[in-house]
Design a protein around this motif. Sequence first.
Motif, PDB file in Angstrom:
ATOM      1  N   SER A  16      -3.106   0.743  -5.556  1.00 50.81           N
ATOM      2  CA  SER A  16      -2.376   0.314  -4.502  1.00 50.81           C
ATOM      3  C   SER A  16      -3.117  -0.526  -3.675  1.00 50.81           C
ATOM      4  CB  SER A  16      -1.757   1.704  -3.880  1.00 50.81           C
ATOM      5  OG  SER A  16      -1.140   1.242  -2.792  1.00 50.81           O
ATOM      6  N   ARG A  17      -4.432   0.060  -3.321  1.00 45.82           N
ATOM      7  CA  ARG A  17      -5.167  -0.658  -2.353  1.00 45.82           C
ATOM      8  C   ARG A  17      -5.793  -2.288  -2.904  1.00 45.82           C
ATOM      9  NH1 ARG A  17      -9.823   3.973  -0.337  1.00 45.82           N
ATOM     10  NH2 ARG A  17      -8.029   5.247   0.777  1.00 45.82           N
TER      11      ARG A  17
ATOM     12  N   GLN B  15      -3.951   6.066  -8.795  1.00 42.19           N
ATOM     13  CA  GLN B  15      -2.749   5.390  -7.959  1.00 42.19           C
ATOM     14  C   GLN B  15      -3.482   4.877  -6.851  1.00 42.19           C
ATOM     15  OE1 GLN B  15      -0.595   9.216  -7.649  1.00 42.19           O
ATOM     16  NE2 GLN B  15       0.669   8.657  -9.665  1.00 42.19           N
TER      17      GLN B  15
ATOM     18  N   ASP C  71      -4.318  -3.713  -5.363  1.00 39.76           N
ATOM     19  CA  ASP C  71      -2.941  -4.637  -5.508  1.00 39.76           C
ATOM     20  C   ASP C  71      -2.731  -5.160  -4.184  1.00 39.76           C
ATOM     21  OD1 ASP C  71      -3.042  -4.306  -8.166  1.00 39.76           O
ATOM     22  OD2 ASP C  71      -1.264  -3.094  -8.333  1.00 39.76           O
ATOM     23  N   ALA C  72      -2.710  -4.604  -3.046  1.00 39.33           N
ATOM     24  CA  ALA C  72      -2.445  -5.021  -1.816  1.00 39.33           C
ATOM     25  C   ALA C  72      -3.108  -6.075  -1.482  1.00 39.33           C
ATOM     26  CB  ALA C  72      -2.506  -3.922  -0.510  1.00 39.33           C
TER      27      ALA C  72
ATOM     28  N   MET D  49       1.118  -1.099  -0.009  1.00 34.89           N
ATOM     29  CA  MET D  49       0.047  -0.142   0.148  1.00 34.89           C
ATOM     30  C   MET D  49       0.792   1.260  -0.108  1.00 34.89           C
ATOM     31  SD  MET D  49      -3.664   0.561   0.885  1.00 34.89           S
ATOM     32  CE  MET D  49      -4.041  -0.636   2.010  1.00 34.89           C
ATOM     33  N   ALA D  50       0.486   2.297  -0.681  1.00 39.44           N
ATOM     34  CA  ALA D  50       1.288   3.499  -0.944  1.00 39.44           C
ATOM     35  C   ALA D  50       1.138   4.159   0.565  1.00 39.44           C
ATOM     36  CB  ALA D  50       0.732   4.471  -1.914  1.00 39.44           C
TER      37      ALA D  50
END
Length: 178
Positions: free
Chosen positions: A44-45, A40, A47-48, A1-2
């Motif tokens: 990120s959320r 973005q 993909d986590a 997560m970013a």
Amino acid sequence: MAKPLALDFDPIARADELWTRRWGAVPSMAAITSVMRAHQILLSRVDAVLKPYGLTFARYEALVLLTFSRTGELSLSKIGERLMVHPTSVTNTVDRLERAGLVARRPNPLDGRGVLATITERGREVVEEATGRLMAMEFGLEEYGEEQCRQVFDLLRPLRVAAGDFTDPGEGAAKGTA
């Protein structure tokens, strides 16, 4: 997560103010910058959640698409068409899914040169589990309610129609050409 930026100001609003001072008001600049930042954050959320399954969102979408098909298999060209991606991207996605044992390839009996991607039993298990986790976190959109999500979809639809993703049947009727 970013990593959260934790700024004490909205950098996109600040850019909009500076842009307005220099070139005049252009709300579309702030809108596109917000959309790109949202992309973005959401990627990120999502993909986590998908990373423990060895998936990216693109691979997850391909698996879901295969589960939606009547037979659990589709040609690579049909996958590309439905996911709106370049054939090279489809090949790469299917290659990775195949290496992970989530899909298998077989010759397309209707097209001597074509290939079908078939979801495996393990692929079905992974997509069910990953989908449950994505739904539990509202696909990263937990800050929004159901109606707001529908509004976002509706707001972005004309952009997709204008890009030629699909023909909007209501458009012809509204113009009197249906």
